[in-house]
Design a protein around this motif. Structure first.
Motif, PDB file in Angstrom:
ATOM      1  N   ALA A  22     -20.182   5.231  37.517  1.00 33.44           N
ATOM      2  CA  ALA A  22     -19.305   6.248  38.112  1.00 33.44           C
ATOM      3  C   ALA A  22     -19.556   6.373  39.604  1.00 33.44           C
ATOM      4  CB  ALA A  22     -19.515   7.598  37.426  1.00 33.44           C
ATOM      5  N   MET A  25     -17.865   3.577  41.191  1.00 33.34           N
ATOM      6  CA  MET A  25     -16.418   3.769  41.190  1.00 33.34           C
ATOM      7  C   MET A  25     -16.000   4.720  42.300  1.00 33.34           C
ATOM      8  SD  MET A  25     -13.842   5.142  38.197  1.00 33.34           S
ATOM      9  CE  MET A  25     -14.322   6.860  38.412  1.00 33.34           C
ATOM     10  N   ALA A 102     -10.396  -1.982  33.170  1.00 34.38           N
ATOM     11  CA  ALA A 102     -11.167  -0.815  33.612  1.00 34.38           C
ATOM     12  C   ALA A 102     -12.275  -1.212  34.590  1.00 34.38           C
ATOM     13  CB  ALA A 102     -11.777  -0.117  32.409  1.00 34.38           C
ATOM     14  N   VAL A 106     -18.040   1.765  33.843  1.00 29.59           N
ATOM     15  CA  VAL A 106     -17.584   3.141  34.035  1.00 29.59           C
ATOM     16  C   VAL A 106     -16.959   3.683  32.763  1.00 29.59           C
ATOM     17  CG1 VAL A 106     -16.066   4.674  35.348  1.00 29.59           C
ATOM     18  CG2 VAL A 106     -17.201   2.759  36.490  1.00 29.59           C
ATOM     19  N   VAL A 107     -16.006   2.954  32.221  1.00 29.17           N
ATOM     20  CA  VAL A 107     -15.279   3.384  31.036  1.00 29.17           C
ATOM     21  C   VAL A 107     -15.270   2.247  30.018  1.00 29.17           C
ATOM     22  CG1 VAL A 107     -13.035   4.090  30.123  1.00 29.17           C
ATOM     23  CG2 VAL A 107     -13.806   4.949  32.330  1.00 29.17           C
ATOM     24  N   MET A 129     -16.648   7.792  28.680  1.00 28.62           N
ATOM     25  CA  MET A 129     -16.397   8.060  30.095  1.00 28.62           C
ATOM     26  C   MET A 129     -17.679   8.451  30.818  1.00 28.62           C
ATOM     27  SD  MET A 129     -12.828  10.209  29.661  1.00 28.62           S
ATOM     28  CE  MET A 129     -13.488  11.326  28.418  1.00 28.62           C
ATOM     29  N   LEU A 205     -10.223   6.600  38.547  1.00 29.26           N
ATOM     30  CA  LEU A 205     -10.227   5.644  37.443  1.00 29.26           C
ATOM     31  C   LEU A 205      -8.926   4.861  37.381  1.00 29.26           C
ATOM     32  CD1 LEU A 205     -11.226   4.379  34.827  1.00 29.26           C
ATOM     33  CD2 LEU A 205     -10.442   6.453  33.621  1.00 29.26           C
TER      34      LEU A 205
END
Length: 238
Positions: A22, A25, A102, A106-107, A129, A205
């Motif tokens: 995250a 990201m 994705a 992250v996901v 998530m 995202l």
């Protein structure tokens, strides 16, 4: 908030890896801001999502009507040119493995119901998530050029999301992510609606997912990633 919403099913190592992802990201999202065009508008009842197919409604269903706070109707779009693969191939690739679009680490979209390697109506996924909660969803629609998910009980949000692609000329593919979402409960409505934290995480995202779609078709991005957000006040949702 129920304990099952506070704690993810994933192991601690997975939570740490996704937390690190995250942060990466966020860095990628900040770098992508110059190529992102964002617009805010006031919404109305024309922004409501399509109703769930009756055959897919059960005690776990969580439609936008089960949420709290305003509804946010968001559309993210990107155009790929000089693409090696078309719109149908892109959607087929994503339907087989959503993680390919994705941001890495992250996901993760983990299948919980349905056959591996294909996506059919009624299939279910759990979206892991970068947060203490997970997001269970169900496939509401599937065509050659699109698929749509609806949220299930336990999801932070209440609403739907659609991924679709279109061939707009030789080697030109338009990819779109359309989201209809409200907070799933009072706490989520505060984080997502009033404070806006959840919306920014969501934007980061899906912008990165749009860029991932461009890579998957083997093309290059033409123009910005566009985001339009329309806010429908809760008192207009009926």
């Amino acid at each position: 908030m129920p304990l099952r919403r506070l704690f993810s099913r994933r192991p601690p190592l997975g939570r740490l890896r996704r937390g690190w992802g995250a942060l990466l990201m966020v860095g990628r999202h900040l770098r992508a801001l110059p190529i992102t065009r964002r617009r805010r508008e006031r919404g109305d009842r024309t922004d409501l999502p399509a109703p769930w197919p009756l055959a897919l409604v059960d005690e776990r269903t969580k439609t936008f009507a089960d949420g709290r706070g305003p509804l946010f109707h968001r559309v993210f779009t990107v155009r790929a040119v000089a693409a090696e693969h078309g719109a149908a191939a892109l959607i087929e690739t994503l339907s087989q493995d959503l993680d390919r679009g994705a941001p890495p680490h992250v996901v993760t979209f983990a299948r919980e119901r349905g056959e591996p390697g294909r996506m059919l109506l009624g299939d279910e996924y759990r979206v892991y998530m970068p947060a203490p909660w997970d997001g269970p969803v169900r496939v509401l629609a599937r065509t050659e050029y699109a698929f749509r998910f609806g949220t299930l009980d336990g999801h932070l949000e209440a609403g739907e999301i659609e991924f679709r692609a279109a061939d707009s000329g030789p080697g030109v593919v338009d990819f779109t992510i359309e989201v209809w979402s409200r907070g799933g409960d009072r706490v989520a409505a505060l984080v997502y609606g009033r404070l806006g934290v959840g919306r920014e995480v969501q934007a980061a995202l899906w912008v990165q997912f749009c860029l991932g779609a461009v890579r998957l078709v083997g093309g290059r991005r033409e123009g910005p990633v566009r985001e339009v957000t329309r806010r429908v006040p809760a008192d207009e949702l009926g």
